[in-house]
Design a protein around this motif. Structure first.
Motif, PDB file in Angstrom:
ATOM      1  N   GLU A  41       0.848  -1.182   0.000  1.00  0.00           N
ATOM      2  CA  GLU A  41       0.000   0.000   0.000  1.00  0.00           C
ATOM      3  C   GLU A  41       0.883   1.232   0.000  1.00  0.00           C
ATOM      4  OE1 GLU A  41      -3.494   2.187   2.698  1.00  0.00           O
ATOM      5  OE2 GLU A  41      -2.763   0.196   3.250  1.00  0.00           O
ATOM      6  N   VAL A  42       0.526   2.205  -0.828  1.00  0.00           N
ATOM      7  CA  VAL A  42       1.207   3.497  -0.868  1.00  0.00           C
ATOM      8  C   VAL A  42       0.213   4.540  -0.390  1.00  0.00           C
ATOM      9  CG1 VAL A  42       2.370   5.198  -2.312  1.00  0.00           C
ATOM     10  CG2 VAL A  42       2.679   2.756  -2.778  1.00  0.00           C
ATOM     11  N   ALA A  43       0.416   5.053   0.810  1.00  0.00           N
ATOM     12  CA  ALA A  43      -0.539   6.006   1.393  1.00  0.00           C
ATOM     13  C   ALA A  43       0.032   6.585   2.670  1.00  0.00           C
ATOM     14  CB  ALA A  43      -1.872   5.318   1.697  1.00  0.00           C
ATOM     15  N   HIS A  44      -0.518   7.715   3.070  1.00  0.00           N
ATOM     16  CA  HIS A  44      -0.209   8.298   4.375  1.00  0.00           C
ATOM     17  C   HIS A  44      -0.553   7.281   5.456  1.00  0.00           C
ATOM     18  CE1 HIS A  44       0.293  11.471   7.333  1.00  0.00           C
ATOM     19  NE2 HIS A  44      -0.878  11.167   7.860  1.00  0.00           N
ATOM     20  N   LEU A  45       0.336   7.130   6.433  1.00  0.00           N
ATOM     21  CA  LEU A  45       0.092   6.150   7.499  1.00  0.00           C
ATOM     22  C   LEU A  45      -0.870   6.749   8.518  1.00  0.00           C
ATOM     23  CD1 LEU A  45       3.721   4.782   8.075  1.00  0.00           C
ATOM     24  CD2 LEU A  45       1.967   3.975   6.468  1.00  0.00           C
ATOM     25  N   SER A  46      -2.136   6.426   8.367  1.00  0.00           N
ATOM     26  CA  SER A  46      -3.163   6.964   9.265  1.00  0.00           C
ATOM     27  C   SER A  46      -4.288   5.943   9.380  1.00  0.00           C
ATOM     28  CB  SER A  46      -3.711   8.293   8.736  1.00  0.00           C
ATOM     29  OG  SER A  46      -4.467   8.086   7.571  1.00  0.00           O
ATOM     30  N   PRO A  47      -5.066   6.003  10.464  1.00  0.00           N
ATOM     31  CA  PRO A  47      -6.142   5.019  10.644  1.00  0.00           C
ATOM     32  C   PRO A  47      -7.110   4.964   9.469  1.00  0.00           C
ATOM     33  CG  PRO A  47      -5.755   6.208  12.689  1.00  0.00           C
ATOM     34  CD  PRO A  47      -4.911   6.881  11.646  1.00  0.00           C
ATOM     35  N   ARG A  48      -7.394   6.103   8.837  1.00  0.00           N
ATOM     36  CA  ARG A  48      -8.395   6.097   7.773  1.00  0.00           C
ATOM     37  C   ARG A  48      -7.909   5.394   6.505  1.00  0.00           C
ATOM     38  NH1 ARG A  48      -8.396  10.204   3.853  1.00  0.00           N
ATOM     39  NH2 ARG A  48      -6.700  11.718   3.986  1.00  0.00           N
ATOM     40  N   LYS A  49      -6.587   5.221   6.363  1.00  0.00           N
ATOM     41  CA  LYS A  49      -6.064   4.534   5.180  1.00  0.00           C
ATOM     42  C   LYS A  49      -6.067   3.016   5.336  1.00  0.00           C
ATOM     43  CE  LYS A  49      -5.153   8.072   2.526  1.00  0.00           C
ATOM     44  NZ  LYS A  49      -5.809   8.266   1.211  1.00  0.00           N
ATOM     45  N   GLY A  50      -6.378   2.529   6.541  1.00  0.00           N
ATOM     46  CA  GLY A  50      -6.639   1.110   6.730  1.00  0.00           C
ATOM     47  C   GLY A  50      -5.443   0.182   6.737  1.00  0.00           C
ATOM     48  N   GLN A  51      -4.223   0.710   6.944  1.00  0.00           N
ATOM     49  CA  GLN A  51      -3.054  -0.188   6.947  1.00  0.00           C
ATOM     50  C   GLN A  51      -3.169  -1.266   8.022  1.00  0.00           C
ATOM     51  OE1 GLN A  51      -2.566   3.230   6.869  1.00  0.00           O
ATOM     52  NE2 GLN A  51      -1.193   3.701   5.166  1.00  0.00           N
ATOM     53  N   ILE A  52      -3.829  -0.937   9.144  1.00  0.00           N
ATOM     54  CA  ILE A  52      -3.949  -1.909  10.225  1.00  0.00           C
ATOM     55  C   ILE A  52      -4.697  -3.151   9.764  1.00  0.00           C
ATOM     56  CG2 ILE A  52      -6.109  -0.995  11.213  1.00  0.00           C
ATOM     57  CD1 ILE A  52      -3.051  -2.055  13.268  1.00  0.00           C
ATOM     58  N   HIS A  53      -5.674  -2.961   8.880  1.00  0.00           N
ATOM     59  CA  HIS A  53      -6.439  -4.101   8.369  1.00  0.00           C
ATOM     60  C   HIS A  53      -5.614  -4.903   7.365  1.00  0.00           C
ATOM     61  CE1 HIS A  53      -9.757  -2.323  10.469  1.00  0.00           C
ATOM     62  NE2 HIS A  53      -9.683  -1.217   9.744  1.00  0.00           N
ATOM     63  N   LEU A  54      -4.741  -4.217   6.644  1.00  0.00           N
ATOM     64  CA  LEU A  54      -3.851  -4.934   5.728  1.00  0.00           C
ATOM     65  C   LEU A  54      -2.878  -5.815   6.508  1.00  0.00           C
ATOM     66  CD1 LEU A  54      -2.812  -5.524   2.917  1.00  0.00           C
ATOM     67  CD2 LEU A  54      -1.490  -3.392   2.999  1.00  0.00           C
ATOM     68  N   LEU A  55      -2.390  -5.324   7.646  1.00  0.00           N
ATOM     69  CA  LEU A  55      -1.499  -6.148   8.467  1.00  0.00           C
ATOM     70  C   LEU A  55      -2.220  -7.390   8.980  1.00  0.00           C
ATOM     71  CD1 LEU A  55       0.379  -3.438  10.586  1.00  0.00           C
ATOM     72  CD2 LEU A  55       1.114  -4.560   8.462  1.00  0.00           C
ATOM     73  N   GLU A  56      -3.472  -7.217   9.384  1.00  0.00           N
ATOM     74  CA  GLU A  56      -4.258  -8.378   9.827  1.00  0.00           C
ATOM     75  C   GLU A  56      -4.422  -9.371   8.682  1.00  0.00           C
ATOM     76  OE1 GLU A  56      -5.314  -8.766  12.910  1.00  0.00           O
ATOM     77  OE2 GLU A  56      -5.019  -6.758  13.751  1.00  0.00           O
ATOM     78  N   ALA A  57      -4.611  -8.860   7.473  1.00  0.00           N
ATOM     79  CA  ALA A  57      -4.740  -9.732   6.304  1.00  0.00           C
ATOM     80  C   ALA A  57      -3.440 -10.487   6.045  1.00  0.00           C
ATOM     81  CB  ALA A  57      -5.147  -8.913   5.074  1.00  0.00           C
ATOM     82  N   VAL A  58      -2.305  -9.813   6.227  1.00  0.00           N
ATOM     83  CA  VAL A  58      -1.003 -10.462   6.043  1.00  0.00           C
ATOM     84  C   VAL A  58      -0.859 -11.637   6.996  1.00  0.00           C
ATOM     85  CG1 VAL A  58       1.493 -10.151   6.340  1.00  0.00           C
ATOM     86  CG2 VAL A  58       0.152  -8.422   5.140  1.00  0.00           C
ATOM     87  N   SER A  59      -1.291 -11.453   8.239  1.00  0.00           N
ATOM     88  CA  SER A  59      -1.169 -12.542   9.216  1.00  0.00           C
ATOM     89  C   SER A  59      -1.980 -13.758   8.812  1.00  0.00           C
ATOM     90  CB  SER A  59      -1.587 -12.053  10.606  1.00  0.00           C
ATOM     91  OG  SER A  59      -2.983 -11.818  10.675  1.00  0.00           O
TER      92      SER A  59
ATOM     93  N   ALA B 215     -12.047 -10.596   4.708  1.00  0.00           N
ATOM     94  CA  ALA B 215     -12.508 -10.368   3.346  1.00  0.00           C
ATOM     95  C   ALA B 215     -11.400  -9.767   2.482  1.00  0.00           C
ATOM     96  CB  ALA B 215     -13.730  -9.456   3.354  1.00  0.00           C
ATOM     97  N   LEU B 216     -10.608  -8.867   3.081  1.00  0.00           N
ATOM     98  CA  LEU B 216      -9.485  -8.280   2.366  1.00  0.00           C
ATOM     99  C   LEU B 216      -8.471  -9.359   1.993  1.00  0.00           C
ATOM    100  CD1 LEU B 216      -8.075  -5.650   1.422  1.00  0.00           C
ATOM    101  CD2 LEU B 216      -7.015  -5.537   3.692  1.00  0.00           C
ATOM    102  N   ALA B 217      -8.167 -10.251   2.935  1.00  0.00           N
ATOM    103  CA  ALA B 217      -7.239 -11.351   2.669  1.00  0.00           C
ATOM    104  C   ALA B 217      -7.771 -12.266   1.570  1.00  0.00           C
ATOM    105  CB  ALA B 217      -6.988 -12.140   3.951  1.00  0.00           C
ATOM    106  N   ASP B 218      -9.062 -12.536   1.583  1.00  0.00           N
ATOM    107  CA  ASP B 218      -9.659 -13.401   0.559  1.00  0.00           C
ATOM    108  C   ASP B 218      -9.536 -12.778  -0.829  1.00  0.00           C
ATOM    109  OD1 ASP B 218     -10.360 -15.231   2.483  1.00  0.00           O
ATOM    110  OD2 ASP B 218     -12.455 -14.596   2.616  1.00  0.00           O
ATOM    111  N   ALA B 219      -9.740 -11.471  -0.927  1.00  0.00           N
ATOM    112  CA  ALA B 219      -9.638 -10.792  -2.216  1.00  0.00           C
ATOM    113  C   ALA B 219      -8.205 -10.837  -2.733  1.00  0.00           C
ATOM    114  CB  ALA B 219     -10.119  -9.354  -2.090  1.00  0.00           C
ATOM    115  N   ILE B 220      -7.243 -10.574  -1.867  1.00  0.00           N
ATOM    116  CA  ILE B 220      -5.832 -10.628  -2.269  1.00  0.00           C
ATOM    117  C   ILE B 220      -5.457 -12.049  -2.676  1.00  0.00           C
ATOM    118  CG2 ILE B 220      -3.459 -10.342  -1.464  1.00  0.00           C
ATOM    119  CD1 ILE B 220      -4.582  -8.136   0.435  1.00  0.00           C
TER     120      ILE B 220
END
Length: 323
Positions: free
Chosen positions: A145-163, A270-275
């Motif tokens: 993901e390329v984005a400002h590191l902030s809660p609204r950009k959802g990086q925390i959910h991407l990390l959960e998907a990585v796990s 759901a994010l992990a499933d899509a990826i």
């Protein structure tokens, strides 16, 4: 514009005339009079504003002078600073609908998609070369993901998907490109999930598009206030399949099932499933990337945006009977 030395240097390099004025701040009651004077001095046919404060004072300047104003709306903003503009140019249909839901008439709102210069993608090295530079193995799945590191950009959910995804792809790598107030919290979550070997928090990179070209999938899991999702369009220009949140604006940056996939906001599974769906089928992923690239070149170019802006200027002038 307000004074910004970096902006002024960039404009000088392009031989664009610029005039800094003391117009900052929503409490600056002198600003609309300065803008009105300036618009009349240059003989403006249209006052085109960007962002909230500029749109508030630019529209008032338009009322003072009789010059029509057009406000570019780049996010899911509150209507307050845009109610006096003669026309709103939103960066997506999602933003247009958001402004209409606040009572601004639809006949005052037009869509003007953000445009990118396709030439900026011509000199980016191929995926293999970028991976070599970054020390990434050629045969591992890479997303990011390329984005400002902030809660609204959802990086925390991407990390959960990585796990979740590492169980299927033990060598998977996720690149987070960007800087912001959420960096410490994200790095802590990486440690809590024990995915240090799978995540690289890379900070701000001036060559972010270059880094993006090392990815198999470009992801934008935003949870709020996304006007369009330009990072997904950048991924499309690079021929990458993309995954984004099923939210206003982002829905227009991709075509679900054709150029990428949508996932419900804030749902890591759901994010992990899509990826995973994209990583499991390289042929489908390549086809998605090609379709996305063709669509980006048709809809999201700088030339297309400029043509649309000129079309809206002429429409605004015509509707206000300016000869």
């Amino acid at each position: 514009c307000k004074y910004n030395e970096e902006l002024l240097r960039a404009l000088r390099r392009r031989d664009i005339e610029a005039h800094p004025l003391p117009i900052s701040g929503k409490g600056n009651l002198v600003a609309p009079f300065l803008l009105a004077w300036f618009a009349e001095w240059v003989g403006a046919d249209v006052i085109h504003t960007h962002l909230s404060t500029a749109s508030l004072w630019g529209a008032v300047a338009g009322k003072l002078t009789g010059i029509p104003s057009m406000a570019s709306v780049h996010a899911l903003n509150v209507k307050t600073c845009y109610v006096y503009s003669d026309m709103l140019a939103t960066c997506s249909e999602g933003v247009r609908e958001h402004m209409m839901s606040q009572g601004i008439p639809g006949d005052r709102i037009e869509v003007m998609y953000n445009g990118l210069n396709p030439q900026q993608f011509n000199d980016i090295p191929p995926e293999r070369e970028v991976r070599e530079e970054l020390g990434l193995p050629q045969d591992v799945p890479v997303m990011g993901e390329v984005a400002h590191l902030s809660p609204r950009k959802g990086q925390i959910h991407l990390l959960e998907a990585v796990s979740l995804l590492r169980e299927r792809w033990p060598d998977l790598i996720c690149l987070l490109v960007g800087e912001g107030e959420d960096r410490a919290a994200l790095e802590q979550r990486v440690a809590e999930l024990n995915i240090e070997d799978h995540v690289r928090v890379m900070g701000y990179r001036s060559d972010a598009r270059r880094i993006m070209n090392a990815m198999n999938v470009v992801v934008l899991p935003s949870v709020a206030i996304e006007g369009l999702g330009v990072a997904l369009i950048e991924g499309a220009f690079l021929g990458k399949p993309v995954v984004g949140s099923d939210a206003p604006g982002i829905r227009e940056a991709l075509v679900d099932g054709s150029t990428g996939l949508l996932a419900p906001p804030g749902r890591p599974k759901a994010l992990a499933d899509a990826i995973a769906h994209i990583l499991e089928d390289p042929a489908m992923a390549a086809a998605m990337g090609l379709r996305g690239q063709q669509r980006a070149r048709e809809m999201f170019t700088l030339d297309h945006m400029v043509s649309r802006a000129e079309e809206l200027y002429r429409q605004l002038i015509r509707e206000n009977n300016i000869s």
